[in-house]
Enzyme design. Sequence first.
Site, PDB file in Angstrom:
ATOM      1  N   HIS A 133      -0.898  -5.141  -8.066  1.00  0.00           N
ATOM      2  CA  HIS A 133      -0.407  -5.653  -6.679  1.00  0.00           C
ATOM      3  C   HIS A 133       0.359  -7.139  -6.897  1.00  0.00           C
ATOM      4  O   HIS A 133       0.502  -8.040  -6.125  1.00  0.00           O
ATOM      5  CB  HIS A 133      -1.513  -6.146  -5.550  1.00  0.00           C
ATOM      6  CG  HIS A 133      -2.179  -4.740  -5.180  1.00  0.00           C
ATOM      7  ND1 HIS A 133      -3.117  -4.759  -4.296  1.00  0.00           N
ATOM      8  CD2 HIS A 133      -1.690  -3.282  -5.302  1.00  0.00           C
ATOM      9  CE1 HIS A 133      -3.306  -3.604  -4.010  1.00  0.00           C
ATOM     10  NE2 HIS A 133      -2.650  -2.614  -4.671  1.00  0.00           N
ATOM     11  N   GLY A 134       0.780  -7.121  -8.139  1.00  0.00           N
ATOM     12  CA  GLY A 134       1.412  -8.635  -8.589  1.00  0.00           C
ATOM     13  C   GLY A 134       0.564  -9.852  -8.701  1.00  0.00           C
ATOM     14  O   GLY A 134      -0.725  -9.722  -8.932  1.00  0.00           O
TER      15      GLY A 134
END
Length: 452
Positions: A283-284
């Site tokens: 999810h970064g």
Amino acid sequence: MKNCKFSLLVFCISFFCFLLVPNQACRWHNHTKQKYSHKQSHISPPPCSLPDPTTPPEEPPTKPYHSSGIFDVRSFGAVGDGQTDDTVAFKMAWDTACQSDESTARILVPQGFSFMIQSTIFTGPCLGGLVLQVDGTLVPPDGPGSWPKHISRHQWLVFNRINEMSLQGGGVIDGRGEKWWNLPCKPHRAIRFFMSSNLTVQGLTIKNSPQFHFRFDSCRNVHIESISISSPAKSPNTDGIHIEKTYDVQIYNSVISNGDDCVSIGSGCYDVNIRNLTCGPGHGISIGSLGNHNSRACVSNITVRDSIMKGTDNGVRIKTWQGGSGSVSGVTFSNIHMDNVKNPIMIDQYYCPTKRCTNQTSAVFVSDILYSNIKGTYDVWSSPMHFACSDALPCTNLTLSEVELLPAVRYKVSDPYCWNAYGELLTGTIPPISCLLDGVPRSLLGHEIERC
């Protein structure tokens, strides 16, 4: 003549004693040294390449090291067959090293062995610095069915109140999370540092944690470098590194692929520097979520640069709940390459995973955010730039420079999204962003903003 024979006999006996006595003395000296060297033997350096931890070593395992300042867990009874409970041996090794008067005591987890450890808290403070050298493999009990009922399932390896510790080596920490991910109960985090300072984590491979792989709570001066974190893209809540109320943090030269944030930065964090990180899937990199349950959150002086987001759900994101307070400020995202990322740049002040949240007027104030030299491709089903700021407390001083984001699929371009977002463009952007508002919002004029 008799006197001559007698003199010759005396001479021969004296010469024989001369030869005999030093030899006995030498033999006695060797015996003493041999007994002493059992405590002072030298540790040879580990080999350059690390074999697959699931493959037994080709050569017979070495005997336990037992040397001044070095504490091999096998010397305390650890077996290392992956099934025997080695918790007591590890605790004994820790307690002994922790109370050692060496300037830096080293606990050795040797290569070629797999050590099973139950949920354990390793507590300080210690008399001196401490190194936990993991060259072998560490594993917890294999799934909830093997987890003792009387032992907490919320944590596995916890390091509490430690000063000057290094967790390092070429080994593997395997959280065995596969049997936990689909369960409704919240499983344990793999490794947690709590109220500790001057920490280093380096060189290790950490994989398949039931939840967070690393968590740092109320820590100071944390240096993480050259580690690999991995779990499947659909493994829930498996954040790579989460920090909370922690400052002076450096995360360098590492690779993280998982099912949640590669790095998540919670409330109370400041002076955080992330550099040369490869993230994806996952999810970064996220600041937040912040302000949950109407809480106050403070985050400042965060830098993320020279990094790659590859196939992630988000690139660089700030996420806050409605109803919170406090501020996020002084954040720089610089020189970041996006490779088919769904939401490369995002501020979301309406974060609500359940989609059942009520509207509230208070919010965490987001300001002074710089996006510089962010280039690459984005998933066409999402917006390349998404600034959803609070109705009551707009985002201010957002600065964009050299932002170039192209669709991963040609001829399909998504427009940037803005809501109540104020800032400036130092250069043109691709795609062009026309929704960013100039100046200072009227709602803030004459009002003192609550900053941390």
